[in-house]
Design a protein around this motif. Structure first.
Motif, PDB file in Angstrom:
ATOM      1  N   ARG A   1     109.699  74.482  95.388  1.00 52.75           N
ATOM      2  CA  ARG A   1     108.263  74.804  95.328  1.00 52.75           C
ATOM      3  C   ARG A   1     107.868  75.718  96.484  1.00 52.75           C
ATOM      4  N   LYS A   2     107.226  76.823  96.170  1.00 50.15           N
ATOM      5  CA  LYS A   2     106.697  77.759  97.150  1.00 50.15           C
ATOM      6  C   LYS A   2     105.248  78.069  96.821  1.00 50.15           C
TER       7      LYS A   2
ATOM      8  N   LEU B   1     102.699  69.663  96.635  1.00 52.00           N
ATOM      9  CA  LEU B   1     103.863  69.108  97.332  1.00 52.00           C
ATOM     10  C   LEU B   1     103.801  67.587  97.400  1.00 52.00           C
TER      11      LEU B   1
ATOM     12  N   GLY C   1     107.812  77.247 102.634  1.00 47.19           N
ATOM     13  CA  GLY C   1     107.264  77.752 101.371  1.00 47.19           C
ATOM     14  C   GLY C   1     105.997  78.563 101.486  1.00 47.19           C
TER      15      GLY C   1
ATOM     16  N   ARG D   1     113.860  66.018  93.479  1.00 45.06           N
ATOM     17  CA  ARG D   1     114.016  66.640  94.796  1.00 45.06           C
ATOM     18  C   ARG D   1     114.293  68.131  94.677  1.00 45.06           C
TER      19      ARG D   1
ATOM     20  N   ASP E   1     108.254  70.321 106.365  1.00 47.34           N
ATOM     21  CA  ASP E   1     109.267  71.372 106.312  1.00 47.34           C
ATOM     22  C   ASP E   1     109.054  72.288 105.106  1.00 47.34           C
ATOM     23  N   ARG E   2     108.655  71.677 103.981  1.00 43.77           N
ATOM     24  CA  ARG E   2     108.443  72.484 102.770  1.00 43.77           C
ATOM     25  C   ARG E   2     107.240  73.403 102.917  1.00 43.77           C
TER      26      ARG E   2
ATOM     27  N   PHE F   1     111.030  69.758  94.148  1.00 42.96           N
ATOM     28  CA  PHE F   1     110.282  69.765  95.403  1.00 42.96           C
ATOM     29  C   PHE F   1     110.770  70.879  96.329  1.00 42.96           C
ATOM     30  N   ASN F   2     112.094  71.015  96.449  1.00 42.66           N
ATOM     31  CA  ASN F   2     112.657  72.008  97.369  1.00 42.66           C
ATOM     32  C   ASN F   2     112.500  73.434  96.868  1.00 42.66           C
TER      33      ASN F   2
END
Length: 318
Positions: free
Chosen positions: A49-50, A64, A88, A43, A83-84, A46-47
């Motif tokens: 990642r941009k 993603l 991102g 996680r 949301d990501r 994942f959070n």
């Protein structure tokens, strides 16, 4: 199965009945051979990642989905990917638009990102086509301007840029002016501070109570001389006048150093006065209205009050 598989099967602690069921045996082997994922770590990846530089939206979305596979998000899977994507994205303006979008889901967010990316590619193509210069060989230039004797001998590149246009006599500077010429031609306009002709009258409310500062604010010792110099300069320009007798209104001075200048900015704290000032109601014109008023206009001029409130004289009390 081989001997090693038999040894693993005996160590799975399956009952005699479960050892004869394919599903139970497969789950036992998967739990033994497949390393259990660290959900906290997955996680976190994942959070973090941009969208990277020059990375397309499709590649970013695919990455993603791959990272979210081991995050065990359950029913929140699509929402967290959405949301990501919003957070991102490299395009900050598109991210803001998405945040203001009502009922934004994963599919809608992906479509908006893809459309924005495609539109940018199309705009770049259109702008590059519009800004491309028509190339002409030297013979064509000679035929077009054979009637003109002025040709630049150094014009080796067959592009009609600014140097070529000037050299061929297509563009001529009619006149120019510098600051010294402007001051000598219009001395009255270029001397002094410059001010608005109409004096401004501060209208107070009927229940206004004069405010006078009881304790003056202290000025840091290193700034005292600079404050005196600035006060003298403002007095010479006519911005302020010396008051040495008692007065009903007295506000505190605020000294602010300028960022890129050795001078100081002297301000006044008019909090006590502003409480009783009657405000004018003035609606700022919209952009469409301003552009409509400029329709058909050709010459334009700009007026800049570079000293702001200093250039608006105050009316004397009646």
């Amino acid at each position: 199965m081989g001997d090693e598989a038999d040894d693993v099967l005996r160590g799975l602690k399956l009952s005699a009945t479960d050892q004869h069921e394919y599903t139970k045996v497969r789950e036992g082997f998967e739990s033994f051979f497949i390393v259990r994922k660290n959900i906290v770590y997955e996680r976190a990846r994942f959070n973090m990642r941009k969208q990277e530089a020059n990375e397309t939206v499709n590649v970013f979305v695919t990455a993603l989905h791959a990272l979210a596979e081991h995050c065990n998000y359950g029913t929140l899977h699509d929402e967290l990917i959405r949301d990501r994507i919003v957070v991102g994205l490299a395009d900050a303006r598109l991210s803001e638009r998405m945040q203001m979008e009502k009922d934004l889901n994963l599919e809608k967010a992906i479509n908006m990102a893809r459309q924005s990316e495609e539109i940018k590619k199309q705009q770049n193509t259109l702008r590059s086509d519009a800004s491309s210069v028509v190339q002409m060989d030297a013979a064509t230039v000679d035929r077009v301007f054979e009637g003109r004797k002025q040709r630049d001998k150094n014009l080796s590149t067959p592009l009609l840029g600014f140097p070529a246009i000037t050299a061929l006599g297509l563009l001529k500077r009619v006149d120019s002016i510098d600051l010294d010429t402007l001051k000598s031609t219009y001395p009255r306009l270029c001397s002094g501070l410059g001010e608005v002709k109409r004096a401004y009258h501060i209208k107070l409310k009927p229940n206004a109570v004069p405010f006078s500062l009881k304790t003056p604010r202290r000025i840091p010792l290193p700034l005292v001389e600079k404050v005196k110099e600035e006060l003298q300069r403002m007095e010479e320009l006519g911005v302020i006048s010396r008051v040495e007798e008692p007065t009903d209104w007295c506000a505190g001075m605020v000294v602010i150093p300028k960022k890129n200048s050795p001078r100081l900015r002297l301000c006044v704290d008019y909090t006590g006065l502003n409480e009783y000032v009657c405000r004018e109601k003035y609606i700022l014109p919209s952009v469409d209205q301003s552009l409509g008023m400029l329709a058909g206009a050709k010459p334009f001029s700009k007026l800049n009050a570079n000293m702001g409130f200093w250039q608006i004289p105050l009316a004397k009390d009646r």
